[in-house]
Write an enzyme that holds these catalytic residues in place. Structure first.
Site, PDB file in Angstrom:
ATOM      1  N   CYS A 299      -3.194 -16.854 -34.480  1.00 22.19           N
ATOM      2  CA  CYS A 299      -2.984 -15.809 -35.482  1.00 22.19           C
ATOM      3  C   CYS A 299      -3.102 -14.431 -34.850  1.00 22.19           C
ATOM      4  O   CYS A 299      -2.569 -13.460 -35.354  1.00 22.19           O
ATOM      5  CB  CYS A 299      -3.882 -15.957 -36.679  1.00 22.19           C
ATOM      6  SG  CYS A 299      -5.591 -15.842 -36.309  1.00 22.19           S
TER       7      CYS A 299
ATOM      8  N   ALA B 223      -5.347  -0.002 -43.603  1.00 18.26           N
ATOM      9  CA  ALA B 223      -6.758  -0.331 -43.379  1.00 18.26           C
ATOM     10  C   ALA B 223      -7.147  -0.231 -41.906  1.00 18.26           C
ATOM     11  O   ALA B 223      -8.287   0.087 -41.594  1.00 18.26           O
ATOM     12  CB  ALA B 223      -7.072  -1.723 -43.918  1.00 18.26           C
TER      13      ALA B 223
ATOM     14  N   HIS C 223      -0.827  -2.789 -49.014  1.00 17.23           N
ATOM     15  CA  HIS C 223       0.070  -3.955 -48.888  1.00 17.23           C
ATOM     16  C   HIS C 223      -0.618  -5.308 -49.034  1.00 17.23           C
ATOM     17  O   HIS C 223       0.030  -6.340 -48.960  1.00 17.23           O
ATOM     18  CB  HIS C 223       0.875  -3.900 -47.585  1.00 17.23           C
ATOM     19  CG  HIS C 223       0.128  -4.291 -46.349  1.00 17.23           C
ATOM     20  ND1 HIS C 223       0.187  -5.563 -45.828  1.00 17.23           N
ATOM     21  CD2 HIS C 223      -0.670  -3.593 -45.533  1.00 17.23           C
ATOM     22  CE1 HIS C 223      -0.556  -5.607 -44.720  1.00 17.23           C
ATOM     23  NE2 HIS C 223      -1.086  -4.423 -44.524  1.00 17.23           N
TER      24      HIS C 223
HETATM   25  C1  LIG Z   1      -4.905  -6.685 -43.215  1.00 20.97           C
HETATM   26  C2  LIG Z   1      -6.279  -6.266 -42.882  1.00 20.97           C
HETATM   27  C3  LIG Z   1      -6.517  -5.078 -42.167  1.00 20.97           C
HETATM   28  C4  LIG Z   1      -5.393  -4.218 -41.636  1.00 20.97           C
HETATM   29  O1  LIG Z   1      -4.742  -3.546 -42.669  1.00 20.97           O
HETATM   30  P1  LIG Z   1      -3.404  -2.715 -42.369  1.00 20.97           P
HETATM   31  O2  LIG Z   1      -3.166  -1.934 -43.603  1.00 20.97           O
HETATM   32  O3  LIG Z   1      -2.357  -3.742 -42.111  1.00 20.97           O
HETATM   33  O4  LIG Z   1      -3.653  -1.858 -41.183  1.00 20.97           O
HETATM   34  C5  LIG Z   1      -7.820  -4.715 -41.924  1.00 20.97           C
HETATM   35  N1  LIG Z   1      -8.851  -5.464 -42.353  1.00 20.97           N
HETATM   36  C6  LIG Z   1      -8.668  -6.614 -43.037  1.00 20.97           C
HETATM   37  C7  LIG Z   1      -9.845  -7.396 -43.491  1.00 20.97           C
HETATM   38  C8  LIG Z   1      -7.385  -7.051 -43.310  1.00 20.97           C
HETATM   39  O5  LIG Z   1      -7.210  -8.193 -43.972  1.00 20.97           O
END
Ligand SMILES: *Cc1c(COP(=O)(O)O)cnc(C)c1O
Length: 405
Positions: A329, A74, A204
Site C-alpha cells: 500500500c 491532510a 476528499h
Molecule cells: C488520506 C490520509 C492523509 C492524507 O490526506 P491528503 O489529503 O491526501 O493529503 C493523512 N492522514 C490520514 C490518516 C489519511 O487517511
C-alpha cells in the site's frame, strides 16, 4: 460489456457527492474571484463563499470558524501542525510523542523534525491497535511539547481513546495534535470536547473534492499558533500563505454540511453492511481474523486476514472489487503493512490482509457481490496452496525446515 466495479476503498478516497459537485461548478467560471481581492465584487463573492465554507466545516466539528486554516489536504495539515508547532514552541522543549501506526504524513514529518534536532518517541500500540495510556504517560518528559495521536486509523479503523489522551495532555500542559482525517464526517468529532489543540483533516475522504484540507488551530485557552511552512501573502492568519482554492473550499463546506446531516443514517446503514460482509466471510471461511479492536473501530471499515492466502494474490483472483491489501500500500514494495506489523501480526497474517472500507454510495448488492468474489477467491487460493494443505493435515508449519537456495 465491462464488469461492474465495486468500490470498497473509501478510506483511500471517496467519490465526490454529486450535491457537492453542483455547489462547486459556479465557482470555476461564473464567479472567478480571488478571495483575497478586496477591491471588487468578484473578490467579495469569492470571500463570501470561503467564509460560508469555513462556517460549514467549523459547524461540523463544533469550533469557531476562525479556528479553521485551509490547506491543500491532510498531508499538508499534518506537516504544518507538527513542524509549525516544533518551530513555534522550540523554547518550551524539543520532544514529540506519536504512534508507530500513524499515517506517513505524520511519521515522515516527525523524521524531518528529528533531522532538525528534535526528539521523537514512536510509541508502540497494543495488539488491538490502541495506545496504552500508561506507556504514553511514561514517555512524557519535561521537554515534551506535543503529542500527536490519530483519531482513527486509516488501515484498521481503530479509534484511539481521545478523551483520556486529552486529559493527560491538559494535566501536563502539552499540546494535543490529532490527524482526524478518517474520523471527521463519519463519526462525531469535536476537538474541543476532548482537548485537542491542532487537528488535521481533508475533504476528499468525506465526499468532497481532492486538493483541499484543513487544520483546526485552537484560538482560546490556550491560544495556539504554528509557524507557517510556506511564505507568501500571509493568508490564513499568517499560518498558511497562498491563494485559496475557492471551488474546493465551497465543495469541502458542502461536503461537511452533508456529512453532518447524513451521519447517523450513513453510519447505521454502513455498519450493518460492514457487519454483513464480515459475518458472511467469517462464517463461510475458516481462519479469518479481524485486525485491530472490534469494539473501538470505525463503523464502515474492516481489515481481515485470510490465513495462508497472500493478499496481493487474492486480489488478482477477482477483477470487480476495489479494496486495498496490507502489502504494497505504500510505494511499490511488497513489505507488509507497518501498521499491521505494529499490532504484532506475524508476516503470514500481515501479508494476507485486505482492507474493506465502505462509503455512502455502496449498496447491499455491492456487499453481496464482493462477499461472493472473496469466498471464491480465498477457496481457490487455498485449493492451490500446498501450505494450506499441510496446515489442514495438522502439520506444524513452524517446525518445517524449508530448504534455502
Ligand atoms: C488520506 C490520509 C492523509 C492524507 O490526506 P491528503 O489529503 O491526501 O493529503 C493523512 N492522514 C490520514 C490518516 C489519511 O487517511
Amino acid at each position: 460489456m465491462s464488469v461492474r466495479q465495486i468500490y470498497l476503498d473509501n478510506n483511500s478516497t471517496t467519490p465526490v457527492d454529486p450535491r457537492v459537485v453542483d455547489t462547486m461548478v459556479p465557482y470555476f467560471h461564473e464567479i472567478p474571484g480571488n478571495a483575497a481581492s478586496r477591491t471588487h465584487p468578484f473578490g467579495w463573492k469569492a470571500e463570501e463563499a470561503v467564509d460560508y465554507g469555513r462556517e460549514q466545516i467549523a459547524n461540523l466539528i463544533g469550533v469557531d470558524s476562525k479556528e479553521i486554516i485551509f490547506t491543500s489536504g491532510a498531508t499538508e495539515s499534518d506537516n504544518l501542525a507538527l513542524k509549525g508547532a516544533f518551530e513555534m514552541y522550540s523554547r518550551k522543549g524539543d520532544h514529540i510523542i506519536t504512534l508507530q501506526t500513524e499515517h506517513k504524513a505524520v511519521l515522515d514529518s516527525c523524521k524531518k523534525i528529528e533531522k532538525l534536532g528534535g526528539k521523537v518517541t514512536y510509541l508502540e500500540v497494543e495488539r488491538n491497535g490502541i495506545v496504552d495510556l500508561n506507556k504514553l504517560r511514561e514517555a512524557i518528559t519535561d521537554k515534551t511539547i506535543l503529542i500527536s495521536i490519530m483519531w482513527a486509523n486509516n488501515e484498521t479503523g481503530v479509534i484511539q481513546p481521545m478523551k483520556e489522551i486529552g486529559e493527560i495532555c491538559a494535566e501536563k500542559g502539552i499540546l494535543f495534535m490529532s490527524d482526524a482525517t478518517q474520523a471527521v464526517g463519519k463519526i462525531p468529532v469535536n476537538p474541543k470536547e476532548v482537548g485537542i489543540h491542532l487537528m488535521a483533516f481533508t475533504s476528499h475522504k468525506m465526499y468532497g473534492p481532492k486538493g483541499v484540507g484543513a487544520l483546526f488551530v485552537n484560538r482560546k485557552n490556550p491560544r495556539v499558533k504554528v509557524t507557517s511552512q510556506m511564505d507568501g501573502g500571509g493568508h490564513e492568519r499568517g499560518m498558511r500563505s497562498g491563494t485559496l482554492n475557492v471551488p474546493g473550499i465551497v465543495g469541502f463546506g458542502k461536503a461537511a454540511e452533508l456529512c453532518g446531516q447524513d451521519m447517523v443514517k450513513d453510519t447505521q446503514r454502513l455498519s450493518a453492511l460492514r457487519d454483513k460482509l464480515e459475518n458472511n466471510l467469517m462464517t463461510n471461511l475458516e481462519e479469518v481474523y479481524i485486525n485491530g479492536s472490534v469494539d473501538h473501530r470505525m463503523p464502515h471499515v474492516t481489515n481481515l486476514s485470510f490465513k495462508h492466502v497472500e493478499g496481493e494474490g487474492l486480489m488478482m483472483t477477482f477483477n470487480n472489487i476495489a479494496v486495498s491489501s496490507g502489502s504494497a500500500c505504500t510505494s511499490a514494495s511488497l513489505e507488509p503493512s507497518y501498521v499491521l506489523m505494529a499490532l504484532g501480526l506475524g508476516d503470514d497474517l500481515a501479508h494476507s490482509s485486505i482492507r474493506f472500507s465502505l462509503g455512502r454510495f455502496n449498496t447491499e448488492e455491492d456487499i453481496d457481490l464482493a462477499a461472493d468474489s472473496l469466498l471464491k477467491g480465498v477457496n481457490h487460493m487455498r485449493d492451490l496452496s500446498p501450505i494450506w494443505e499441510m496446515y489442514k493435515e495438522g502439520i506444524d508449519l513452524e517446525s518445517v525446515v524449508w530448504s534455502e537456495h
